[in-house]
Design a protein around this motif. Structure first.
Motif, PDB file in Angstrom:
ATOM      1  N   ASN A   1      -0.469  19.219   2.566  1.00  0.00           N
ATOM      2  CA  ASN A   1       0.330  18.449   3.531  1.00  0.00           C
ATOM      3  C   ASN A   1       0.822  19.342   4.666  1.00  0.00           C
ATOM      4  OD1 ASN A   1      -0.052  16.147   2.054  1.00  0.00           O
ATOM      5  ND2 ASN A   1       1.909  16.278   0.965  1.00  0.00           N
TER       6      ASN A   1
ATOM      7  N   PRO B   1       9.759  14.948   8.049  1.00  0.00           N
ATOM      8  CA  PRO B   1      10.130  15.223   6.651  1.00  0.00           C
ATOM      9  C   PRO B   1       8.918  15.568   5.786  1.00  0.00           C
ATOM     10  CG  PRO B   1      10.319  12.858   7.135  1.00  0.00           C
ATOM     11  CD  PRO B   1       9.744  13.509   8.357  1.00  0.00           C
TER      12      PRO B   1
ATOM     13  N   HIS C   1       5.115  12.770  -7.872  1.00  0.00           N
ATOM     14  CA  HIS C   1       4.200  13.075  -6.749  1.00  0.00           C
ATOM     15  C   HIS C   1       2.853  13.647  -7.224  1.00  0.00           C
ATOM     16  CE1 HIS C   1       4.213  14.865  -2.387  1.00  0.00           C
ATOM     17  NE2 HIS C   1       3.170  14.098  -2.631  1.00  0.00           N
TER      18      HIS C   1
ATOM     19  N   SER D   1       0.782  -1.238   0.000  1.00  0.00           N
ATOM     20  CA  SER D   1       0.000   0.000   0.000  1.00  0.00           C
ATOM     21  C   SER D   1       0.817   1.292   0.000  1.00  0.00           C
ATOM     22  CB  SER D   1      -0.922   0.002   1.226  1.00  0.00           C
ATOM     23  OG  SER D   1      -0.146   0.137   2.406  1.00  0.00           O
TER      24      SER D   1
ATOM     25  N   TYR E   1      15.035   7.763   3.765  1.00  0.00           N
ATOM     26  CA  TYR E   1      15.266   9.161   4.126  1.00  0.00           C
ATOM     27  C   TYR E   1      16.743   9.524   4.265  1.00  0.00           C
ATOM     28  CZ  TYR E   1      10.256   9.337   5.011  1.00  0.00           C
ATOM     29  OH  TYR E   1       8.887   9.283   4.871  1.00  0.00           O
TER      30      TYR E   1
ATOM     31  N   ARG F   1       8.865  13.401  -3.697  1.00  0.00           N
ATOM     32  CA  ARG F   1       8.591  12.055  -4.210  1.00  0.00           C
ATOM     33  C   ARG F   1       8.543  12.135  -5.737  1.00  0.00           C
ATOM     34  NH1 ARG F   1       2.970   9.649  -2.097  1.00  0.00           N
ATOM     35  NH2 ARG F   1       4.246   8.850  -0.402  1.00  0.00           N
TER      36      ARG F   1
ATOM     37  N   TYR G   1       7.756  16.450   1.967  1.00  0.00           N
ATOM     38  CA  TYR G   1       8.236  16.342   0.591  1.00  0.00           C
ATOM     39  C   TYR G   1       7.985  17.657  -0.165  1.00  0.00           C
ATOM     40  CZ  TYR G   1       8.105  11.216   1.353  1.00  0.00           C
ATOM     41  OH  TYR G   1       8.277   9.938   1.818  1.00  0.00           O
TER      42      TYR G   1
ATOM     43  N   LEU H   1       2.367   9.381   6.231  1.00  0.00           N
ATOM     44  CA  LEU H   1       2.624  10.737   6.740  1.00  0.00           C
ATOM     45  C   LEU H   1       2.198  10.975   8.192  1.00  0.00           C
ATOM     46  CD1 LEU H   1       3.605  13.648   6.242  1.00  0.00           C
ATOM     47  CD2 LEU H   1       1.274  14.193   5.523  1.00  0.00           C
TER      48      LEU H   1
ATOM     49  N   THR I   1      -8.636   2.556  -4.378  1.00  0.00           N
ATOM     50  CA  THR I   1      -8.125   3.847  -3.907  1.00  0.00           C
ATOM     51  C   THR I   1      -8.429   4.961  -4.911  1.00  0.00           C
ATOM     52  OG1 THR I   1      -6.061   5.062  -3.543  1.00  0.00           O
ATOM     53  CG2 THR I   1      -5.883   3.100  -4.886  1.00  0.00           C
ATOM     54  N   ASP I   2      -8.521   6.179  -4.413  1.00  0.00           N
ATOM     55  CA  ASP I   2      -8.712   7.327  -5.324  1.00  0.00           C
ATOM     56  C   ASP I   2      -7.487   7.548  -6.213  1.00  0.00           C
ATOM     57  OD1 ASP I   2      -6.964   8.346  -3.400  1.00  0.00           O
ATOM     58  OD2 ASP I   2      -8.195  10.090  -2.884  1.00  0.00           O
TER      59      ASP I   2
ATOM     60  N   ARG J   1      -4.278  16.354  -0.056  1.00  0.00           N
ATOM     61  CA  ARG J   1      -4.916  15.049   0.139  1.00  0.00           C
ATOM     62  C   ARG J   1      -6.269  15.286   0.793  1.00  0.00           C
ATOM     63  NH1 ARG J   1      -1.560  14.200  -2.939  1.00  0.00           N
ATOM     64  NH2 ARG J   1       0.025  12.554  -3.039  1.00  0.00           N
TER      65      ARG J   1
ATOM     66  N   TYR K   1       2.373   1.747  -7.570  1.00  0.00           N
ATOM     67  CA  TYR K   1       1.287   1.354  -6.652  1.00  0.00           C
ATOM     68  C   TYR K   1      -0.076   1.604  -7.291  1.00  0.00           C
ATOM     69  CZ  TYR K   1      -2.271   2.066  -3.054  1.00  0.00           C
ATOM     70  OH  TYR K   1      -3.453   2.038  -2.342  1.00  0.00           O
TER      71      TYR K   1
ATOM     72  N   ASN L   1      -7.454   9.349   1.321  1.00  0.00           N
ATOM     73  CA  ASN L   1      -6.484   9.034   2.388  1.00  0.00           C
ATOM     74  C   ASN L   1      -7.161   8.816   3.733  1.00  0.00           C
ATOM     75  OD1 ASN L   1      -4.832  10.415   0.305  1.00  0.00           O
ATOM     76  ND2 ASN L   1      -3.201  10.081   1.795  1.00  0.00           N
TER      77      ASN L   1
HETATM   78  O1  DAU Z   1      -5.341   8.357  -1.460  1.00  0.00           O
HETATM   79  C1  DAU Z   1      -5.335   7.056  -0.960  1.00  0.00           C
HETATM   80  C2  DAU Z   1      -3.909   6.590  -0.735  1.00  0.00           C
HETATM   81  O2  DAU Z   1      -3.429   7.299   0.404  1.00  0.00           O
HETATM   82  C3  DAU Z   1      -3.822   5.094  -0.521  1.00  0.00           C
HETATM   83  O3  DAU Z   1      -4.204   4.432  -1.697  1.00  0.00           O
HETATM   84  C4  DAU Z   1      -2.395   4.680  -0.136  1.00  0.00           C
HETATM   85  O4  DAU Z   1      -2.353   3.299   0.182  1.00  0.00           O
HETATM   86  C5  DAU Z   1      -1.980   5.465   1.092  1.00  0.00           C
HETATM   87  O5  DAU Z   1      -0.644   5.170   1.442  1.00  0.00           O
HETATM   88  C6  DAU Z   1      -2.120   6.976   0.821  1.00  0.00           C
HETATM   89  O6  DAU Z   1      -1.167   7.400  -0.184  1.00  0.00           O
HETATM   90  P1  DAU Z   1      -0.333   8.784  -0.063  1.00  0.00           P
HETATM   91  O7  DAU Z   1       0.872   8.664  -0.897  1.00  0.00           O
HETATM   92  O8  DAU Z   1      -1.216   9.954  -0.253  1.00  0.00           O
HETATM   93  O9  DAU Z   1       0.030   8.702   1.530  1.00  0.00           O
HETATM   94  P2  DAU Z   1       1.366   9.047   2.347  1.00  0.00           P
HETATM   95  O10 DAU Z   1       0.988   9.010   3.797  1.00  0.00           O
HETATM   96  O11 DAU Z   1       2.525   8.242   1.910  1.00  0.00           O
HETATM   97  O12 DAU Z   1       1.625  10.552   1.942  1.00  0.00           O
HETATM   98  C7  DAU Z   1       0.655  11.566   2.160  1.00  0.00           C
HETATM   99  C8  DAU Z   1       1.215  12.866   1.586  1.00  0.00           C
HETATM  100  O13 DAU Z   1       2.304  13.284   2.412  1.00  0.00           O
HETATM  101  C9  DAU Z   1       1.775  12.709   0.191  1.00  0.00           C
HETATM  102  O14 DAU Z   1       1.527  13.897  -0.547  1.00  0.00           O
HETATM  103  C10 DAU Z   1       3.279  12.545   0.411  1.00  0.00           C
HETATM  104  C11 DAU Z   1       3.538  13.350   1.662  1.00  0.00           C
HETATM  105  N1  DAU Z   1       4.602  12.850   2.557  1.00  0.00           N
HETATM  106  C12 DAU Z   1       4.605  11.522   2.889  1.00  0.00           C
HETATM  107  C13 DAU Z   1       5.576  11.013   3.739  1.00  0.00           C
HETATM  108  C14 DAU Z   1       5.589   9.543   4.082  1.00  0.00           C
HETATM  109  C15 DAU Z   1       5.549  13.730   3.084  1.00  0.00           C
HETATM  110  O15 DAU Z   1       5.511  14.944   2.790  1.00  0.00           O
HETATM  111  N2  DAU Z   1       6.505  13.228   3.916  1.00  0.00           N
HETATM  112  C16 DAU Z   1       6.576  11.898   4.251  1.00  0.00           C
HETATM  113  O16 DAU Z   1       7.511  11.496   4.996  1.00  0.00           O
END
Ligand code: DAU
Ligand code: NAD
Length: 345
Positions: A252, A208, A279, A85, A336, A276, A210, A193, A125-126, A217, A153, A182
């Motif tokens: 974010n 951190p 992104h 995921s 990281y 990312r 990005y 996150l 997922t969206d 989100r 993914y 999310n």
């Molecule tokens: O939208 C649904 C999706 O939400 C699901 O399908 C995925 O399984 C789930 O992991 C999630 O995906 P995201 O990539 O949106 O989630 P993530 O928590 O990894 O990241 C949320 C946002 O925060 C994204 O814009 C990237 C950013 N981020 C993420 C991490 C891990 C950061 O800025 N810093 C970080 O360390």
């Protein structure tokens, strides 16, 4: 009803197992989970003795194991949460995403055809819709938005959705799909996150962000996702896709600042790191169909949900400390470590 919940030792699946055992004590829940790095038996500890619950360790892509479970249990409903995921991991190593998310879904669908079921539900997922521009707040993902994926993914999740729809059309499999935004809440693995941020702050480490933190989100409290799926498997129309979201878009940076404030911290904890690759800019769900057809509305407001989530992490330190003390250390260094030159001390 006998319901197989795949991926029930993970974040949303684990919450769904708890939700269903509470809400429908007449149902039998069987959790099928491979227990990858993201699966955690501690998430299920308090239901293991429930006579209506059973845990089976297996890989959804293992045809023999899946077929023998179906033969033995003769389930009515399958809810497939099992997946790789995390977007960042899919960029690092796409192969396992194809194996579990695509091949694994195919095996489950074959088992449903072979043994017969009342309903197969695919938790999607969206992200299958790609992203929206930041300067068009009038645009939302509807169920008719074309699939247009960005990461390995999301491509693997879209492929699985196409398979589900093909099995519905060609073989008449009674299937539904939900595409949610999310989630956040208890049992969220601290690579994502919100939980990563909470764990880092509680350990005195920087958070951190990005790029510039401008990506948007659409956040939903996990219990609201569970209630939506519960409605779909009971009352949703077969062959249909349902978008799930609560119109709760945040950048974010806004999310990070809300969580930091709840922890009594501020911007001093933020460190901006390399973005990312690929992104997605903005996700925004139009949940009108869920509301009009099934009467679903989210119950938890973001500020309340974040309070509850932070409280849960404070009260369940053991749960996440066990995770981050193990192999997770290697992951964190790998993901990281080479971005550290950008960390502001
Ligand atoms: O939208 C649904 C999706 O939400 C699901 O399908 C995925 O399984 C789930 O992991 C999630 O995906 P995201 O990539 O949106 O989630 P993530 O928590 O990894 O990241 C949320 C946002 O925060 C994204 O814009 C990237 C950013 N981020 C993420 C991490 C891990 C950061 O800025 N810093 C970080 O360390
Ligand atoms: P997670 O990574 O926390 O949990 C995944 C679970 O699946 C783990 O218990 C893992 O052990 C299990 N699993 C992985 N590979 C398996 C395999 N081959 N066989 C059996 N079990 C396997 O994931 P999550 O965040 O709870 O997401 C669950 C589902 O919801 C996924 O399908 C995801 O695409 C979808 N989704 C997630 C979000 C979100 O915000 N987290 C939003 C929308 C949709």
């Amino acid at each position: 009803m006998k319901i197989i919940v795949t991926g029930g030792a993970g974040f949303i699946g684990g919450n769904f197992v708890h939700y269903m055992l509470d809400k429908h004590p007449e149902d039998i829940i069987i959790c099928l989970d491979k227990l990858t790095y993201a699966g955690n038996m501690e998430t299920l500890a308090d239901v293991m003795d429930n006579p209506n619950f059973k845990f089976v360790k297996a890989d959804i892509a293992d045809r023999d194991a899946v077929y023998s479970l179906f033969e033995e249990e003769k389930p009515d409903i399958i809810v497939n949460f099992a997946a790789e995921s995390h977007v960042d991991r899919s960029i690092d190593n796409p192969g396992i995403f194809l194996q579990t998310n695509v091949i694994g879904t195919g095996v489950l669908l074959d088992a449903c055809r072979k043994y017969g079921i009342k309903r197969y539900h695919q938790v999607s997922t969206d992200e299958v819709y790609g992203d929206l521009p930041l300067d068009r707040p009038d645009l939302f993902f509807t169920e008719e938005t074309p699939l247009h994926t960005s990461s390995p993914y999301s491509a693997s999740k879209a492929s699985a959705d196409l398979l589900v729809m093909a099995y519905h059309r060609t073989f008449g499999l009674p299937a539904t799909i939900s595409r949610c935004s999310n989630n956040y809440g208890p049992y969220h693995f601290p690579e994502k996150l919100i939980p990563l941020m909470i764990a880092n702050v509680l350990n005195g480490k920087p958070v951190p962000v990005y790029g510039k933190g401008e990506n948007v989100r659409d956040w939903l409290y996990v219990e609201d996702h569970c209630s939506a799926i519960d409605l779909i498997i009971r009352n949703g129309r077969v062959g249909e896709v349902y978008n799930i979201g609560g119109h709760n878009e945040r950048t974010n940076l806004e999310v990070v600042r809300t969580v930091l404030a709840e922890l009594g911290k501020g911007d001093e904890m933020i460190t901006y790191v390399t973005d990312r690759p690929g992104h997605d800019r903005r996700y925004a769900i139009d949940p009108t169909k869920m509301h009009n057809e099934l009467g679903w509305l989210p119950q938890t407001k973001f500020d309340d949900g974040i309070k509850k989530t932070v409280k849960w992490y404070l009260e369940h330190r053991d749960w996440w400390e066990h995770i981050i003390s193990g192999d997770y250390q290697n992951y964190y260094q790998n993901m990281y470590g080479d971005r550290e030159h950008k960390f502001e001390k």
